[in-house]
Design an enzyme around this catalytic site. Structure first.
Site, PDB file in Angstrom:
ATOM      1  N   SER A  41       0.871  -1.172   0.000  1.00 54.49           N
ATOM      2  CA  SER A  41       0.000   0.000   0.000  1.00 54.49           C
ATOM      3  C   SER A  41       0.908   1.221   0.000  1.00 54.49           C
ATOM      4  CB  SER A  41      -0.888  -0.014   1.251  1.00 54.49           C
ATOM      5  OG  SER A  41      -1.648   1.165   1.343  1.00 54.49           O
ATOM      6  N   HIS A 156      -4.452  -5.678   2.326  1.00 55.49           N
ATOM      7  CA  HIS A 156      -3.632  -6.657   3.033  1.00 55.49           C
ATOM      8  C   HIS A 156      -4.399  -7.939   3.354  1.00 55.49           C
ATOM      9  CE1 HIS A 156      -0.296  -3.779   4.724  1.00 55.49           C
ATOM     10  NE2 HIS A 156      -0.391  -3.766   3.412  1.00 55.49           N
ATOM     11  N   GLU A 165      -5.574  -1.863   8.807  1.00 54.19           N
ATOM     12  CA  GLU A 165      -4.897  -2.365  10.009  1.00 54.19           C
ATOM     13  C   GLU A 165      -5.600  -1.887  11.275  1.00 54.19           C
ATOM     14  OE1 GLU A 165      -0.837  -1.017   9.908  1.00 54.19           O
ATOM     15  OE2 GLU A 165      -0.451  -1.870   7.939  1.00 54.19           O
ATOM     16  N   GLU A 208       1.811  -9.150   7.622  1.00 57.03           N
ATOM     17  CA  GLU A 208       2.393  -8.533   8.813  1.00 57.03           C
ATOM     18  C   GLU A 208       2.049  -9.281  10.091  1.00 57.03           C
ATOM     19  OE1 GLU A 208       1.299  -4.409   8.634  1.00 57.03           O
ATOM     20  OE2 GLU A 208       2.273  -4.120   6.700  1.00 57.03           O
ATOM     21  N   ASP A 243      -4.946   1.907  11.132  1.00 61.72           N
ATOM     22  CA  ASP A 243      -4.506   2.501   9.869  1.00 61.72           C
ATOM     23  C   ASP A 243      -5.566   2.158   8.833  1.00 61.72           C
ATOM     24  OD1 ASP A 243      -3.378   3.292   7.492  1.00 61.72           O
ATOM     25  OD2 ASP A 243      -1.785   1.791   7.490  1.00 61.72           O
ATOM     26  N   GLU A 296      -4.164   6.479  11.596  1.00 61.94           N
ATOM     27  CA  GLU A 296      -3.166   6.739  10.550  1.00 61.94           C
ATOM     28  C   GLU A 296      -3.859   6.782   9.187  1.00 61.94           C
ATOM     29  OE1 GLU A 296       0.203   4.041   8.339  1.00 61.94           O
ATOM     30  OE2 GLU A 296      -0.065   3.752  10.490  1.00 61.94           O
ATOM     31  N   ASP A 323       0.575   9.234   6.713  1.00 64.25           N
ATOM     32  CA  ASP A 323       1.482   8.257   6.098  1.00 64.25           C
ATOM     33  C   ASP A 323       1.562   8.551   4.602  1.00 64.25           C
ATOM     34  OD1 ASP A 323       2.900   6.073   5.151  1.00 64.25           O
ATOM     35  OD2 ASP A 323       1.307   4.621   5.532  1.00 64.25           O
ATOM     36  N   LYS A 348       8.758   6.193   7.311  1.00 63.21           N
ATOM     37  CA  LYS A 348       9.190   4.986   6.618  1.00 63.21           C
ATOM     38  C   LYS A 348      10.417   5.349   5.802  1.00 63.21           C
ATOM     39  CE  LYS A 348       4.572   2.909   5.977  1.00 63.21           C
ATOM     40  NZ  LYS A 348       3.479   2.708   4.985  1.00 63.21           N
ATOM     41  N   HIS A 376       7.549  -0.182   9.742  1.00 64.72           N
ATOM     42  CA  HIS A 376       8.055  -1.181   8.789  1.00 64.72           C
ATOM     43  C   HIS A 376       7.302  -1.046   7.474  1.00 64.72           C
ATOM     44  CE1 HIS A 376       4.594  -4.169   9.889  1.00 64.72           C
ATOM     45  NE2 HIS A 376       4.184  -2.933   9.805  1.00 64.72           N
ATOM     46  N   LYS A 399       5.522   0.737  14.695  1.00 62.33           N
ATOM     47  CA  LYS A 399       4.760  -0.457  14.338  1.00 62.33           C
ATOM     48  C   LYS A 399       5.633  -1.287  13.413  1.00 62.33           C
ATOM     49  CE  LYS A 399       2.207   1.257  10.271  1.00 62.33           C
ATOM     50  NZ  LYS A 399       0.935   1.168   9.543  1.00 62.33           N
TER      51      LYS A 399
END
Length: 439
Positions: A41, A156, A165, A208, A243, A296, A323, A348, A376, A399
């Site tokens: 993503s 995901h 998430e 993840e 997120d 997020e 993000d 990131k 990550h 995270k």
């Protein structure tokens, strides 16, 4: 000087089985390695990965980026001091000469930048987190609160859950070590609840380490986390974050958010279509009902207006993190600051492509008393670099997935080692997790 005498790179595989770049940089102190992560993503303003195309590895090979390290970057930095990361990064940026690292590739440049940090730390005979702390000029090293991604949706997961998430955040722990225990126990409690409610297939883990149960409602995900926290005995000690990765739900043509975007058209409902203002109100309602402390990308990556409205309404109690909104890019962060879009930035390293630029974005946020949330990527490696970076910058939280899968746990395990190394000097962020760089 930690004089660079050799630069090498190779193609390795990440946690999704896709190629990525591994760099080795040699000085008189030894050979130092760094592996580059990759996201699924991704924001449209991220620094560019160079992929080969063609049929090899279904087009995802990185042989071109590897050759860029060996044939172009290597000769240009030979003989330079690995300790001077800013100078090395500038040479690579000048060699590339594009706004988004589209010539050499952020995946080539970042690997060299990370490896140089390790070489510099070795020359000074100090841990990586100490070297990075000095590089950033950060006043305090802090053990972060781990944010465990335990329920997955969005791109995901193969369920109909629209948001990407949902996190467990053990703010009430007294140390990083205890936070790991609380998170792990609750994660396994959640697994048992999911098995009982939805069947064994809902306990398979994703990229993840999070679960993807057969649910389609974000509120149901929040309820499941609260139930797991209560069942594990950590009510009041573990909070919740999410997120949504809302760009995935955004329809540019209509300017609306479709929370049923993963469902067949015949199964989508009018109530799932929301304007920016309606989405803001939705999150305000969810935060009033559940112990949410972090959101997020709650709106689209270009929807600064909705982010600002949500920050104005919730920012006192909830950290609103950009993000895809910022892509760890100092220039875009400046825009967010000017319109008060959020009160935090996700960091990131591969979004921007050099450690120097990531630190510059971090400093902008600290100057504004914003939070910085280190992250990550979904395509990860066994490289634990961001664990040291998080402590070095004193960001207060990170995270790096669920307490599951070795490419996630290598970061958490490195943090356990660092906390032990710091001993009585270890500061755990806990409920002050939003005070990035200001402890």
């Amino acid at each position: 000087m930690a004089t660079i005498t050799k630069v090498h790179a190779r193609e390795i595989l990440d946690s999704r089985g896709n190629p990525t770049v591994e760099v080795e940089l040699t000085t008189a102190d030894g050979t130092f390695r760094a592996d580059v992560p990759s996201g699924a993503s991704t924001g449209e303003n991220e620094a560019m990965e160079i992929r080969d195309g063609g049929s090899r590895y279904l087009g995802k090979g990185v042989a071109t980026a590897v050759d860029n390290v060996i044939s172009t970057i290597g000769p240009a930095i030979m003989g330079m001091d690995a300790q001077d990361v800013a100078a090395l990064d500038k040479v690579m940026l000048d060699l590339d000469g594009t706004p988004n690292k589209g010539k050499l590739g952020a995946n080539a440049i970042l690997g060299v930048s990370m490896a140089a940090c390790r070489a510099g730390a070795a020359h000074r005979k100090e841990p990586l987190y100490v070297f990075l702390n000095r590089l950033a000029g950060s006043p305090t090293m802090v053990m972060p609160v781990p944010c465990f991604n335990c329920i997955n949706g969005g791109v995901h997961a193969g369920n109909y859950l629209p948001f990407q998430e949902f996190f467990l955040i053990p703010l009430g722990a007294s140390s990083f070590k205890e936070a790991m225990q609380l998170g792990s126990e609750t994660y396994h409690t959640l697994k048992g609840l999911l098995k009982k409610k939805y069947g064994l297939d809902s306990t398979a883990v994703g990229d993840e380490g999070g679960f993807a149960p057969r649910i389609d409602s974000p509120e149901e995900a929040l309820k499941l986390l609260v139930e797991a926290i209560d069942a594990a005995g950590y009510t009041g000690k573990i909070m919740i974050g999410s997120d949504p990765a809302s760009s995935e739900t955004y329809d540019k043509a209509s300017g609306k958010y479709n929370l049923d975007f993963k469902k067949p058209e015949g199964e989508q409902t009018p109530a799932s279509i929301k304007s920016g203002d309606e989405l803001v109100s939705y999150w305000v309602e969810m935060a009033s009902k559940y112990p949410i402390v972090l959101l997020e990308d709650p709106a689209d990556e270009n929807d600064f207006e909705s982010h600002a409205k949500l920050t104005a309404r919730l920012g006192g109690a909830v950290e609103i993190v950009g993000d895809d909104l910022y892509c760890t890019n100092p220039a875009i962060v400046e825009r967010g600051i000017s319109c008060k879009a959020t009160n935090a930035m996700l960091l990131k390293v591969n979004q921007i492509g050099t450690i120097s630029e990531a630190i510059a974005a971090y400093k902008l946020c600290v100057d504004q008393e914003w939070g910085v949330f280190v992250s990550h990527r979904s395509g990860e490696t066994e490289d634990s670099f961001i664990a040291d970076l998080t402590v070095a910058l004193g960001t207060g939280h990170l995270k790096t997935g669920a307490p599951c899968r070795s490419e996630r746990l290598c970061k958490y395990n490195q943090l356990l080692r660092i906390e032990e190394d710091l001993g009585s000097n270890a500061i755990f962020a806990g409920k002050d997790f939003r005070k990035s760089g200001r402890f």
